[in-house]
Design a protein around this motif. Structure first.
Motif, mmCIF file in Angstrom:
data_model
loop_
_atom_site.group_PDB
_atom_site.id
_atom_site.type_symbol
_atom_site.label_atom_id
_atom_site.label_comp_id
_atom_site.label_asym_id
_atom_site.label_seq_id
_atom_site.Cartn_x
_atom_site.Cartn_y
_atom_site.Cartn_z
ATOM 1 N N MET A 88 0.841 -1.194 0.000
ATOM 2 C CA MET A 88 0.000 0.000 0.000
ATOM 3 C C MET A 88 0.881 1.250 0.000
ATOM 4 O O MET A 88 0.616 2.211 -0.728
ATOM 5 N N ILE A 89 1.940 1.218 0.777
ATOM 6 C CA ILE A 89 2.871 2.345 0.840
ATOM 7 C C ILE A 89 3.612 2.521 -0.485
ATOM 8 O O ILE A 89 3.811 3.632 -0.956
ATOM 9 N N GLU A 90 3.991 1.403 -1.106
ATOM 10 C CA GLU A 90 4.777 1.447 -2.341
ATOM 11 C C GLU A 90 3.908 1.570 -3.598
ATOM 12 O O GLU A 90 4.441 1.679 -4.698
ATOM 13 N N GLY A 91 2.597 1.511 -3.442
ATOM 14 C CA GLY A 91 1.704 1.643 -4.587
ATOM 15 C C GLY A 91 1.558 0.378 -5.410
ATOM 16 O O GLY A 91 1.212 0.430 -6.589
ATOM 17 N N ASP A 92 1.801 -0.771 -4.810
ATOM 18 C CA ASP A 92 1.671 -2.056 -5.502
ATOM 19 C C ASP A 92 0.204 -2.494 -5.455
ATOM 20 O O ASP A 92 -0.179 -3.391 -4.709
ATOM 21 N N ILE A 93 -0.610 -1.823 -6.253
ATOM 22 C CA ILE A 93 -2.071 -1.980 -6.251
ATOM 23 C C ILE A 93 -2.516 -2.253 -7.681
ATOM 24 O O ILE A 93 -2.197 -1.483 -8.581
ATOM 25 N N LYS A 94 -3.249 -3.353 -7.870
ATOM 26 C CA LYS A 94 -3.675 -3.729 -9.222
ATOM 27 C C LYS A 94 -5.156 -4.082 -9.246
ATOM 28 O O LYS A 94 -5.675 -4.683 -8.308
ATOM 29 N N ARG A 95 -5.812 -3.715 -10.332
ATOM 30 C CA ARG A 95 -7.228 -4.051 -10.518
ATOM 31 C C ARG A 95 -7.375 -5.557 -10.617
ATOM 32 O O ARG A 95 -6.567 -6.236 -11.247
ATOM 33 N N MET A 96 -8.416 -6.073 -9.982
ATOM 34 C CA MET A 96 -8.679 -7.508 -10.022
ATOM 35 C C MET A 96 -9.981 -7.770 -10.757
ATOM 36 O O MET A 96 -10.888 -6.945 -10.742
ATOM 37 N N HIS A 97 -10.023 -8.922 -11.397
ATOM 38 C CA HIS A 97 -11.190 -9.360 -12.149
ATOM 39 C C HIS A 97 -11.563 -10.751 -11.658
ATOM 40 O O HIS A 97 -10.826 -11.376 -10.890
ATOM 41 N N SER A 98 -12.677 -11.240 -12.119
ATOM 42 C CA SER A 98 -13.130 -12.569 -11.708
ATOM 43 C C SER A 98 -12.067 -13.620 -12.004
ATOM 44 O O SER A 98 -11.793 -14.499 -11.189
ATOM 45 N N TYR A 99 -11.433 -13.536 -13.170
ATOM 46 C CA TYR A 99 -10.415 -14.520 -13.528
ATOM 47 C C TYR A 99 -9.138 -14.360 -12.700
ATOM 48 O O TYR A 99 -8.324 -15.275 -12.634
ATOM 49 N N SER A 100 -8.961 -13.219 -12.050
ATOM 50 C CA SER A 100 -7.783 -13.017 -11.196
ATOM 51 C C SER A 100 -7.772 -13.978 -10.014
ATOM 52 O O SER A 100 -6.712 -14.241 -9.435
ATOM 53 N N VAL A 101 -8.944 -14.459 -9.636
ATOM 54 C CA VAL A 101 -9.057 -15.319 -8.464
ATOM 55 C C VAL A 101 -9.530 -16.728 -8.814
ATOM 56 O O VAL A 101 -9.970 -17.474 -7.947
ATOM 57 N N SER A 102 -9.417 -17.093 -10.089
ATOM 58 C CA SER A 102 -9.793 -18.444 -10.505
ATOM 59 C C SER A 102 -8.790 -19.463 -9.958
ATOM 60 O O SER A 102 -7.581 -19.223 -9.963
ATOM 61 N N ASN A 103 -9.293 -20.582 -9.482
ATOM 62 C CA ASN A 103 -8.460 -21.705 -9.030
ATOM 63 C C ASN A 103 -7.469 -21.338 -7.930
ATOM 64 O O ASN A 103 -6.337 -21.823 -7.930
ATOM 65 N N ILE A 104 -7.873 -20.503 -6.998
ATOM 66 C CA ILE A 104 -6.946 -20.143 -5.913
ATOM 67 C C ILE A 104 -7.351 -20.723 -4.563
ATOM 68 O O ILE A 104 -6.550 -20.714 -3.632
ATOM 69 N N VAL A 105 -8.570 -21.231 -4.465
ATOM 70 C CA VAL A 105 -9.064 -21.684 -3.158
ATOM 71 C C VAL A 105 -8.207 -22.816 -2.603
ATOM 72 O O VAL A 105 -7.924 -22.861 -1.406
ATOM 73 N N GLN A 106 -7.752 -23.704 -3.451
ATOM 74 C CA GLN A 106 -6.983 -24.867 -2.990
ATOM 75 C C GLN A 106 -5.499 -24.563 -2.795
ATOM 76 O O GLN A 106 -4.763 -25.384 -2.290
ATOM 77 N N ARG A 107 -5.067 -23.353 -3.163
ATOM 78 C CA ARG A 107 -3.659 -22.987 -3.025
ATOM 79 C C ARG A 107 -3.363 -22.476 -1.618
ATOM 80 O O ARG A 107 -4.166 -21.788 -1.011
ATOM 81 N N GLY A 108 -2.201 -22.789 -1.130
ATOM 82 C CA GLY A 108 -1.793 -22.307 0.183
ATOM 83 C C GLY A 108 -1.299 -20.870 0.116
ATOM 84 O O GLY A 108 -1.118 -20.308 -0.963
#
Length: 134
Positions: free
Chosen positions: A44-64
């Motif tokens: 947040m301080i460094e500005g590392d902020i990116k727009r997210m879309h539905s596909y940005s979070v595909s297949n992540i539930v099972q990932r650690g």
């Protein structure tokens, strides 16, 4: 409110990716733009902020871990660091934040709200047993 940001902070814990996914998909369903803040308060301080879309979070539930990564931030503990974070959120027009983490994350979010008035939702993500009810 039209734009929100989600971030994970502190140590990784189970369910962080599931929570990020739920925030992103629900925000999109409700017609909001949602942004991911990478590496917690440090990003947040460094500005590392990116727009997210539905596909940005595909297949992540099972990932650690957390796809947004996580970090501790000494700079966020200072008023100057928090001001930088606020300015970076404002560059994107972000009006609210969702903080996923533990006691340290929520303490930082509380101070940030008190200083800048950005509405914040906290989602517990901790293995430290430092939040009541987790």
């Amino acid at each position: 409110m039209k734009k929100i940001a989600v971030f994970t902070s502190g140590g990784d814990s189970p369910g962080m990716n599931a929570c990020v996914r739920a925030v992103v998909r629900t925000a999109i369903f409700k017609g909001l733009e949602v942004y991911g803040v990478y590496r917690g308060y440090e990003g947040m301080i460094e500005g590392d902020i990116k727009r997210m879309h539905s596909y940005s979070v595909s297949n992540i539930v099972q990932r650690g871990g957390t796809i947004l990564k996580s970090a501790r931030s000494e700079e966020f503990r200072t008023p100057e660091g928090r001001k930088k974070a606020y300015n970076n959120l404002m560059k994107h027009g972000i009006e609210g934040i969702v903080a996923i983490g533990g006691d340290g994350t929520f303490t930082g979010a509380k101070i940030f709200f008190e200083e800048f008035g950005i509405p914040t939702i906290g989602c517990p993500g901790t293995i430290d047993n430092d939040l009541y009810g987790t």
